[in-house]
Design a protein around this motif. Structure first.
Motif, PDB file in Angstrom:
ATOM      1  N   ASN A   1      36.440  20.238  -1.587  1.00  0.00           N
ATOM      2  CA  ASN A   1      37.177  20.768  -0.448  1.00  0.00           C
ATOM      3  C   ASN A   1      36.608  22.139  -0.105  1.00  0.00           C
ATOM      4  O   ASN A   1      36.489  23.000  -0.972  1.00  0.00           O
ATOM      5  N   PHE A   2      36.251  22.322   1.152  1.00  0.00           N
ATOM      6  CA  PHE A   2      35.670  23.572   1.610  1.00  0.00           C
ATOM      7  C   PHE A   2      36.632  24.243   2.587  1.00  0.00           C
ATOM      8  O   PHE A   2      37.151  23.586   3.490  1.00  0.00           O
ATOM      9  N   VAL A   3      36.854  25.528   2.402  1.00  0.00           N
ATOM     10  CA  VAL A   3      37.614  26.322   3.363  1.00  0.00           C
ATOM     11  C   VAL A   3      36.618  27.220   4.073  1.00  0.00           C
ATOM     12  O   VAL A   3      35.910  28.006   3.428  1.00  0.00           O
TER      13      VAL A   3
ATOM     14  N   ASN B   1      39.619  23.524   7.031  1.00  0.00           N
ATOM     15  CA  ASN B   1      39.617  22.872   5.734  1.00  0.00           C
ATOM     16  C   ASN B   1      38.820  21.575   5.898  1.00  0.00           C
ATOM     17  O   ASN B   1      39.157  20.750   6.742  1.00  0.00           O
ATOM     18  N   VAL B   2      37.746  21.410   5.106  1.00  0.00           N
ATOM     19  CA  VAL B   2      36.904  20.218   5.200  1.00  0.00           C
ATOM     20  C   VAL B   2      36.808  19.586   3.816  1.00  0.00           C
ATOM     21  O   VAL B   2      36.317  20.222   2.877  1.00  0.00           O
ATOM     22  N   ALA B   3      37.293  18.365   3.685  1.00  0.00           N
ATOM     23  CA  ALA B   3      37.223  17.642   2.417  1.00  0.00           C
ATOM     24  C   ALA B   3      36.150  16.564   2.519  1.00  0.00           C
ATOM     25  O   ALA B   3      36.111  15.810   3.488  1.00  0.00           O
TER      26      ALA B   3
ATOM     27  N   ALA C   1      28.866  25.711  -1.486  1.00  0.00           N
ATOM     28  CA  ALA C   1      29.473  26.500  -0.408  1.00  0.00           C
ATOM     29  C   ALA C   1      28.387  27.123   0.463  1.00  0.00           C
ATOM     30  O   ALA C   1      28.539  27.193   1.690  1.00  0.00           O
ATOM     31  N   ASP C   2      27.284  27.551  -0.136  1.00  0.00           N
ATOM     32  CA  ASP C   2      26.190  28.143   0.642  1.00  0.00           C
ATOM     33  C   ASP C   2      25.557  27.123   1.584  1.00  0.00           C
ATOM     34  O   ASP C   2      25.238  27.439   2.730  1.00  0.00           O
ATOM     35  N   VAL C   3      25.379  25.890   1.115  1.00  0.00           N
ATOM     36  CA  VAL C   3      24.804  24.834   1.951  1.00  0.00           C
ATOM     37  C   VAL C   3      25.717  24.568   3.152  1.00  0.00           C
ATOM     38  O   VAL C   3      25.255  24.455   4.295  1.00  0.00           O
ATOM     39  N   VAL C   4      27.020  24.488   2.908  1.00  0.00           N
ATOM     40  CA  VAL C   4      27.974  24.229   3.997  1.00  0.00           C
ATOM     41  C   VAL C   4      28.025  25.423   4.950  1.00  0.00           C
ATOM     42  O   VAL C   4      28.057  25.246   6.168  1.00  0.00           O
TER      43      VAL C   4
ATOM     44  N   VAL D   1      32.705  30.844   3.040  1.00  0.00           N
ATOM     45  CA  VAL D   1      33.048  29.464   2.719  1.00  0.00           C
ATOM     46  C   VAL D   1      33.338  29.404   1.224  1.00  0.00           C
ATOM     47  O   VAL D   1      32.549  29.891   0.412  1.00  0.00           O
ATOM     48  N   VAL D   2      34.475  28.822   0.883  1.00  0.00           N
ATOM     49  CA  VAL D   2      34.866  28.663  -0.510  1.00  0.00           C
ATOM     50  C   VAL D   2      34.979  27.172  -0.803  1.00  0.00           C
ATOM     51  O   VAL D   2      35.551  26.424  -0.004  1.00  0.00           O
TER      52      VAL D   2
END
Length: 124
Positions: free
Chosen positions: A74-76, A27-29, A47-50, A62-63
Motif C-alpha cells: 500500500n502506497f500513500v 492511497n494506492v494498493a 516507494a522511490d520507484v512509485v 511516498v510511503v
C-alpha cells in the motif's frame, strides 16, 4: 555492442490494484496474484520507484506499507491530488485511476514470471 532487447511486462500482469483519496493524499494498493509475485514486488516496487513513476503529479513524498497476509503493498502519495476532491480542477480529483495507471508501469520480466501470473479460475 548492445545485448538482447530487455523483455518487459506491465505490472498488471502479476498484480491488481485499488486506489482512492485521503483528502489531498492518494492511497494506492497493489495486490500480487501469488506469493511468488508478492516476494518479487516487495523487492522491486519501492516507494522511490512509485514516486518516480508519478513524478509528474508532484507527490511531496511516498510511503510504502506492507500487508503480507494480503500479498499487498500500500502506497500513500502525499499532496498528489492538487487540493483533493473539493478543491482540485483535475479530472480525477479522488485518485481513483492511480492504481490503473500504476498497473501500466513497465517492469523487467522476472525469470520466474509464470509463477506470478493470476491462477486460472478454480485454482488456489
Amino acid at each position: 555492442m548492445e545485448g538482447p532487447p530487455r523483455v518487459t511486462i506491465p505490472l498488471g500482469a502479476i498484480a491488481h490494484g485499488r486506489s482512492g483519496d485521503k483528502g489531498n493524499h492518494a492511497n494506492v494498493a497493489i495486490i500480487a496474484y501469488t506469493q511468488v509475485g508478492f516476494a518479487w514486488l516487495r523487492d522491486h516496487l519501492t516507494a522511490d520507484v512509485v514516486r518516480d513513476y508519478f513524478a509528474s503529479l508532484g507527490p511531496a513524498r511516498v510511503v510504502r506499507y506492507e500487508a503480507p497476509n494480503l500479498r499487498a503493498l500500500n502506497f500513500v502519495l502525499y499532496d498528489v491530488l492538487a487540493g483533493g476532491a473539493s478543491e482540485s480542477l483535475r479530472i480525477d480529483t479522488q485518485g481513483k485511476t492511480l492504481a490503473l495507471a500504476l498497473l501500466q508501469m513497465s517492469l523487467p520480466r522476472p525469470d520466474n514470471y509464470a509463477a506470478m501470473l493470476r491462477p486460472a479460475k478454480g485454482e488456489p
